[in-house]
Design an enzyme around this catalytic site. Structure first.
Site, PDB file in Angstrom:
ATOM      1  N   ASP B  44       2.080  16.818  -0.779  1.00  0.00           N
ATOM      2  CA  ASP B  44       3.487  16.420  -0.888  1.00  0.00           C
ATOM      3  C   ASP B  44       4.333  17.665  -1.107  1.00  0.00           C
ATOM      4  OD1 ASP B  44       4.686  13.352  -1.682  1.00  0.00           O
ATOM      5  OD2 ASP B  44       6.010  15.082  -2.013  1.00  0.00           O
ATOM      6  N   TYR B 162      15.014   7.588  12.953  1.00  0.00           N
ATOM      7  CA  TYR B 162      13.826   6.984  12.341  1.00  0.00           C
ATOM      8  C   TYR B 162      13.015   6.230  13.392  1.00  0.00           C
ATOM      9  CZ  TYR B 162      11.045   4.344   8.924  1.00  0.00           C
ATOM     10  OH  TYR B 162      10.014   3.807   8.205  1.00  0.00           O
TER      11      TYR B 162
END
Lengths: 214, 262
Positions: B44, B162
């Protein structure tokens, strides 16, 4: 593990394509399974598996015959889903085939039937979702039996059919059984309207370059 | 959280990298794999959350570690794969989960916002899959699962970047699945509808979506529950799905099946 313990299932057969293997898979998973020529809609079913007839799933078939089979499968779907919804829910799986996803010359009757069933699945999934009935399709890839039919129809070697599969191997009964178990289990409670394709990459591959090798 | 599952999933001895693993779906996927024996590598770009999440999993008795990863950078993806190999001696699973939600009118979408979505979700998925495959192919096998979306299957106004990125992920999954299957690396994707995650909470908070809109759009009349998504992740990560290649499995409560009037 007996993940389907306590569940009542019906598989439309015997003699229908994949019916015997899938019924056995459900039984091994702990379900009480009846295999018969038509669903006993009065029975308390949790799981209903509808397979195509052998006369539908073959090259050179008759559109009239294939679509008559679709009409039967559609009626069983509606009757089964209605009965399940009245009891609080259930799951229906239609077994179809790759000819319902793309063009298989010579298999137009099978393709028309499978594509029609995919339409039944999508519409039925939405229609019966409020009644907690899930409806999905399981699209088997090329098994050794199907490869023999393709090889026979095209006059080619079975190995040439295998080379069409990116994974380089035919789909077996265990793989189809596992996919069925995934679909019918309660943990797939948000999976409905799906066409789950289990084909070693047949449908994903665009077929311009060699499949399996680097 | 451990609802009954159809298979006795066992990832003992395996090493799994989960991108975007610090929170949300990513952390749940990592926990589900670690609970069943895997070493979970949380990759991450948020080091503070990532370290804390890895510590949380370890405190629950699991094997877990954090590695910094901005998925837009292929060198960082390679480094994350190398870290997994150094931690566990192997790399079995790679989950491309990192994502972000930027909503708004397409005529007002900035080039930077477009690029960020495509870089993170489409390019990031490719960089991750490539880094994973470079370790998995020589070892003879591995499994990659990409997180797509129902927005990659149907048009959704206000979500140009997206949806385009997620549609790209779906086709990328088909290509990589077909390309690597013969060498033992299996690639599939999951297309979830709306689950109550951090991204969805953000959409609810910024007013670009409402719970009522989501529920009315869902044939089942409810949002998905995270264990229902985890169940599909475990299936695709496991050998029980070994004949499924290049596919995108929908976990959407009928969302994409429903093309009618609502």
């Amino acid at each position: 593990m007996r993940p389907l313990a306590g569940k009542h299932a019906a598989v439309i057969g015997p003699g229908r394509v994949h019916a015997r293997d899938l019924a056995q898979c459900l039984a091994e998973a702990g379900a009480t399974v009846s295999e018969n020529a038509g669903p006993e809609v009065s029975a308390a079913l949790d799981i209903l598996v509808l397979c195509p007839s052998a006369s539908t799933a073959r090259p050179g078939g008759s559109v009239e015959v294939a679509l008559a089979d679709v009409a039967r499968l559609a009626r069983w779907t509606t009757d089964g889903a209605t009965a399940m919804a009245a009891r609080g829910g259930g799951v229906i799986v239609h077994v179809t085939g790759l000819a319902g996803l793309g063009g298989w010359p010579g298999w137009e009757a099978a393709g028309a039937a499978f594509a029609a069933i995919h339409g039944l699945v999508a519409g039925g999934a939405v229609r019966f979702a409020p009644g907690r009935v899930r409806i999905n399709a399981l699209v088997p890839g090329v098994t050794a039996d199907l490869a023999a039919a393709i090889a026979g129809e095209r006059g080619i070697a079975v190995d040439a059919v295998r080379a069409r599969i990116p994974a380089g191997r035919f789909v077996d009964a265990a793989a189809l059984g596992n996919a069925l178990l995934y679909l019918v289990h309660d943990s797939a409670g948000y999976v409905t309207g799906e066409t789950l394709t289990v084909d070693g990459g047949w449908d994903a591959w665009g077929r311009l370059h060699a499949a399996a090798t680097a | 959280m451990s609802a009954a599952l159809p298979f006795p999933y066992d990832f003992a001895g395996q090493v799994a990298v989960v991108t975007g693993g610090a929170r949300g779906f990513g952390l749940e996927f990592a926990r589900a794999l670690a609970t069943r024996g895997a070493t979970a590598i949380l990759a991450d770009r948020d080091a503070a959350h990532g370290e804390r999440a890895a510590g949380l999993l370890r405190s629950e008795g699991h094997r877990a570690a954090f590695v910094p990863l901005d998925v837009r950078d292929p060198e960082q993806a390679s480094a994350a794969a190398a870290f997994a190999l150094s931690e566990g001696g192997r790399l079995d699973l790679w989950i491309n989960n990192a994502g972000l939600a930027r909503h708004g009118a397409s005529e007002a979408l900035s080039a930077a916002a477009w690029a960020e979505s495509v870089d993170v979700m489409l390019s990031g998925t490719f960089h991750g899959a490539q880094a994973a495959a470079r370790a998995m192919l020589p070892a003879g096998g591995g499994t990659i699962v990409n997180i797509a979306s129902v927005n990659g299957l149907l048009g959704q106004s206000g979500r140009a970047a997206y949806a385009a990125a997620k549609a790209g992920v779906i086709r990328l999954t088909a290509v990589l699945g077909a390309e690597w299957a013969g060498r033992g690396v299996r690639v599939n994707a999951i297309a979830p509808a709306v689950f109550l995650t951090d991204l969805v909470r953000a959409s609810l908070a910024d007013g670009s979506a409402s719970m009522d809109t989501y529920v009315r759009r869902s044939p089942t009349g409810r949002l998905g529950e995270v264990p229902e998504l985890v169940a599909t992740l475990l299936f695709l990560a496991s050998p029980y799905s070994s004949a499924i290649v290049g596919q995108t499995l929908r976990v959407d409560g009928g969302w994409t099946a429903d093309h009618y009037i609502g």
